[in-house]
Design a protein around this motif. Structure first.
Motif, PDB file in Angstrom:
ATOM      1  N   THR A   5       0.865  -1.131  -0.002  1.00  0.00           N
ATOM      2  CA  THR A   5      -0.030  -0.162   0.116  1.00  0.00           C
ATOM      3  C   THR A   5       0.936   1.160  -0.056  1.00  0.00           C
ATOM      4  OG1 THR A   5      -1.594  -1.070   1.196  1.00  0.00           O
ATOM      5  CG2 THR A   5      -1.831   1.137   1.197  1.00  0.00           C
ATOM      6  N   LEU A   6       0.613   2.069  -0.907  1.00  0.00           N
ATOM      7  CA  LEU A   6       1.234   3.199  -1.298  1.00  0.00           C
ATOM      8  C   LEU A   6       0.420   4.868  -1.155  1.00  0.00           C
ATOM      9  CD1 LEU A   6       3.622   2.158  -4.143  1.00  0.00           C
ATOM     10  CD2 LEU A   6       4.312   2.307  -1.462  1.00  0.00           C
ATOM     11  N   THR A   7       0.852   5.724  -0.338  1.00  0.00           N
ATOM     12  CA  THR A   7       0.238   6.737  -0.459  1.00  0.00           C
ATOM     13  C   THR A   7       1.385   8.160  -0.896  1.00  0.00           C
ATOM     14  OG1 THR A   7      -1.227   6.139   1.143  1.00  0.00           O
ATOM     15  CG2 THR A   7      -1.126   8.462   0.807  1.00  0.00           C
ATOM     16  N   GLY A   8       0.956   8.966  -1.772  1.00  0.00           N
ATOM     17  CA  GLY A   8       1.609   9.818  -2.338  1.00  0.00           C
ATOM     18  C   GLY A   8       1.246  10.979  -3.235  1.00  0.00           C
ATOM     19  N   ASN A   9       1.891  11.215  -4.144  1.00  0.00           N
ATOM     20  CA  ASN A   9       1.458  12.062  -5.036  1.00  0.00           C
ATOM     21  C   ASN A   9       1.805  11.767  -6.463  1.00  0.00           C
ATOM     22  OD1 ASN A   9       2.300  13.937  -2.453  1.00  0.00           O
ATOM     23  ND2 ASN A   9       0.665  14.927  -3.488  1.00  0.00           N
ATOM     24  N   ALA A  10       0.749  11.958  -7.368  1.00  0.00           N
ATOM     25  CA  ALA A  10       1.105  11.566  -8.857  1.00  0.00           C
ATOM     26  C   ALA A  10       2.186  12.758  -9.249  1.00  0.00           C
ATOM     27  CB  ALA A  10      -0.202  11.978  -9.538  1.00  0.00           C
ATOM     28  N   LYS A  12       2.956  12.891 -12.662  1.00  0.00           N
ATOM     29  CA  LYS A  12       2.615  13.392 -13.923  1.00  0.00           C
ATOM     30  C   LYS A  12       1.179  12.921 -14.159  1.00  0.00           C
ATOM     31  CE  LYS A  12       4.638   9.364 -15.784  1.00  0.00           C
ATOM     32  NZ  LYS A  12       5.993   8.666 -16.591  1.00  0.00           N
ATOM     33  N   GLU A  13       0.396  13.184 -15.419  1.00  0.00           N
ATOM     34  CA  GLU A  13      -0.807  12.626 -15.764  1.00  0.00           C
ATOM     35  C   GLU A  13      -0.684  11.177 -15.858  1.00  0.00           C
ATOM     36  OE1 GLU A  13      -3.507  14.411 -15.606  1.00  0.00           O
ATOM     37  OE2 GLU A  13      -2.370  16.392 -15.132  1.00  0.00           O
ATOM     38  N   LEU A  14      -1.498  10.388 -15.515  1.00  0.00           N
ATOM     39  CA  LEU A  14      -1.418   9.092 -15.683  1.00  0.00           C
ATOM     40  C   LEU A  14      -2.045   8.573 -17.397  1.00  0.00           C
ATOM     41  CD1 LEU A  14      -2.036   9.180 -12.676  1.00  0.00           C
ATOM     42  CD2 LEU A  14      -3.395   7.037 -13.118  1.00  0.00           C
ATOM     43  N   GLU A  15      -1.216   7.659 -17.938  1.00  0.00           N
ATOM     44  CA  GLU A  15      -1.434   7.339 -19.286  1.00  0.00           C
ATOM     45  C   GLU A  15      -2.384   6.307 -19.586  1.00  0.00           C
ATOM     46  OE1 GLU A  15       1.207   5.710 -22.942  1.00  0.00           O
ATOM     47  OE2 GLU A  15       2.082   6.250 -21.178  1.00  0.00           O
ATOM     48  N   LEU A  16      -3.553   6.756 -20.229  1.00  0.00           N
ATOM     49  CA  LEU A  16      -4.372   5.682 -20.228  1.00  0.00           C
ATOM     50  C   LEU A  16      -4.481   4.866 -21.781  1.00  0.00           C
ATOM     51  CD1 LEU A  16      -6.954   4.130 -19.459  1.00  0.00           C
ATOM     52  CD2 LEU A  16      -8.450   6.015 -20.235  1.00  0.00           C
ATOM     53  N   ALA A  26      -3.698   2.013 -17.109  1.00  0.00           N
ATOM     54  CA  ALA A  26      -3.392   3.063 -16.758  1.00  0.00           C
ATOM     55  C   ALA A  26      -1.971   2.971 -16.079  1.00  0.00           C
ATOM     56  CB  ALA A  26      -4.346   3.947 -15.882  1.00  0.00           C
ATOM     57  N   ASN A  27      -0.876   3.862 -16.581  1.00  0.00           N
ATOM     58  CA  ASN A  27       0.144   3.634 -15.956  1.00  0.00           C
ATOM     59  C   ASN A  27       0.598   5.052 -15.454  1.00  0.00           C
ATOM     60  OD1 ASN A  27       0.780   3.861 -18.756  1.00  0.00           O
ATOM     61  ND2 ASN A  27       3.007   3.823 -18.147  1.00  0.00           N
ATOM     62  N   GLY A  28       1.471   5.171 -14.256  1.00  0.00           N
ATOM     63  CA  GLY A  28       1.938   6.367 -13.783  1.00  0.00           C
ATOM     64  C   GLY A  28       2.940   6.079 -12.801  1.00  0.00           C
ATOM     65  N   THR A  29       3.474   7.214 -12.233  1.00  0.00           N
ATOM     66  CA  THR A  29       4.493   7.205 -11.091  1.00  0.00           C
ATOM     67  C   THR A  29       3.538   7.907  -9.984  1.00  0.00           C
ATOM     68  OG1 THR A  29       6.243   7.317 -12.817  1.00  0.00           O
ATOM     69  CG2 THR A  29       6.882   7.768 -10.463  1.00  0.00           C
ATOM     70  N   ILE A  30       4.046   7.213  -8.618  1.00  0.00           N
ATOM     71  CA  ILE A  30       3.592   7.807  -7.429  1.00  0.00           C
ATOM     72  C   ILE A  30       5.042   8.220  -6.656  1.00  0.00           C
ATOM     73  CG2 ILE A  30       3.500   5.679  -6.236  1.00  0.00           C
ATOM     74  CD1 ILE A  30       1.285   6.864  -4.647  1.00  0.00           C
ATOM     75  N   ALA A  61      -7.282   7.049 -14.150  1.00  0.00           N
ATOM     76  CA  ALA A  61      -6.854   7.922 -15.317  1.00  0.00           C
ATOM     77  C   ALA A  61      -7.631   9.147 -15.563  1.00  0.00           C
ATOM     78  CB  ALA A  61      -6.610   7.212 -16.562  1.00  0.00           C
ATOM     79  N   ASN A  62      -8.898   8.980 -15.180  1.00  0.00           N
ATOM     80  CA  ASN A  62      -9.992  10.028 -15.427  1.00  0.00           C
ATOM     81  C   ASN A  62     -10.171  10.970 -14.084  1.00  0.00           C
ATOM     82  OD1 ASN A  62     -10.768   9.310 -17.915  1.00  0.00           O
ATOM     83  ND2 ASN A  62     -12.230   8.001 -17.269  1.00  0.00           N
ATOM     84  N   HIS A  63      -9.565  10.374 -12.804  1.00  0.00           N
ATOM     85  CA  HIS A  63      -9.833  11.306 -11.777  1.00  0.00           C
ATOM     86  C   HIS A  63      -8.623  11.686 -10.997  1.00  0.00           C
ATOM     87  CE1 HIS A  63     -13.694   9.454 -12.217  1.00  0.00           C
ATOM     88  NE2 HIS A  63     -14.121  10.789 -11.619  1.00  0.00           N
ATOM     89  N   ILE A  64      -7.185  11.312 -11.323  1.00  0.00           N
ATOM     90  CA  ILE A  64      -6.078  11.748 -10.794  1.00  0.00           C
ATOM     91  C   ILE A  64      -5.259  12.448 -11.795  1.00  0.00           C
ATOM     92  CG2 ILE A  64      -3.792  10.881  -9.708  1.00  0.00           C
ATOM     93  CD1 ILE A  64      -5.404   8.474  -8.942  1.00  0.00           C
ATOM     94  N   SER A  65      -4.923  13.530 -11.412  1.00  0.00           N
ATOM     95  CA  SER A  65      -3.809  14.683 -12.139  1.00  0.00           C
ATOM     96  C   SER A  65      -2.838  14.598 -11.499  1.00  0.00           C
ATOM     97  CB  SER A  65      -4.713  15.892 -12.342  1.00  0.00           C
ATOM     98  OG  SER A  65      -5.846  15.812 -12.876  1.00  0.00           O
ATOM     99  N   LYS A  66      -1.886  15.307 -12.168  1.00  0.00           N
ATOM    100  CA  LYS A  66      -0.340  15.454 -11.589  1.00  0.00           C
ATOM    101  C   LYS A  66      -0.505  16.396 -10.375  1.00  0.00           C
ATOM    102  CE  LYS A  66       3.891  17.888 -13.018  1.00  0.00           C
ATOM    103  NZ  LYS A  66       4.720  18.518 -13.759  1.00  0.00           N
ATOM    104  N   GLY A  67       0.036  15.808  -9.198  1.00  0.00           N
ATOM    105  CA  GLY A  67       0.193  16.398  -7.971  1.00  0.00           C
ATOM    106  C   GLY A  67      -0.803  16.058  -6.998  1.00  0.00           C
ATOM    107  N   ASP A  68      -1.870  15.476  -7.610  1.00  0.00           N
ATOM    108  CA  ASP A  68      -2.806  14.824  -6.444  1.00  0.00           C
ATOM    109  C   ASP A  68      -2.353  14.065  -5.675  1.00  0.00           C
ATOM    110  OD1 ASP A  68      -4.675  16.616  -7.993  1.00  0.00           O
ATOM    111  OD2 ASP A  68      -5.815  14.981  -8.952  1.00  0.00           O
TER     112      ASP A  68
END
Length: 84
Positions: A5-10, A12-16, A26-30, A61-68
């Protein structure tokens, strides 16, 4: 048992993307901050790449933006890539 379980910030924008059969991915970085200071008195941050498959990937991907700030729970896999 392989659960993380990880909690952090996005970071960048997630790639769908969609597989040829139409499954969303969807892939991204936390970015996850450590809760202890290093020898220089600064907090360090770890960056984890993730992949969310199926409806959850589409929702993320539809609800998480960069910095969220967000949290994820899943299994951990380590992949090694080699250039030829």
């Amino acid at each position: 048992m392989n659960v993380i379980t990880l909690t952090g910030n996005a970071t960048k924008e997630l790639e769908l993307r969609y597989t040829p059969t139409g499954t969303p991915m969807a892939n991204g970085t936390i970015a996850v901050g450590r809760n202890r200071k290093n020898k220089d008195g600064e907090y360090e941050t770890d960056f984890f790449n993730f992949l969310a498959i199926g409806k959850m990937g589409e929702v993320m991907a539809n609800h998480i933006s960069k910095g969220d700030k967000f949290g994820i729970t899943g299994s951990l896999q380590n992949r090694v890539w080699e250039k030829e």
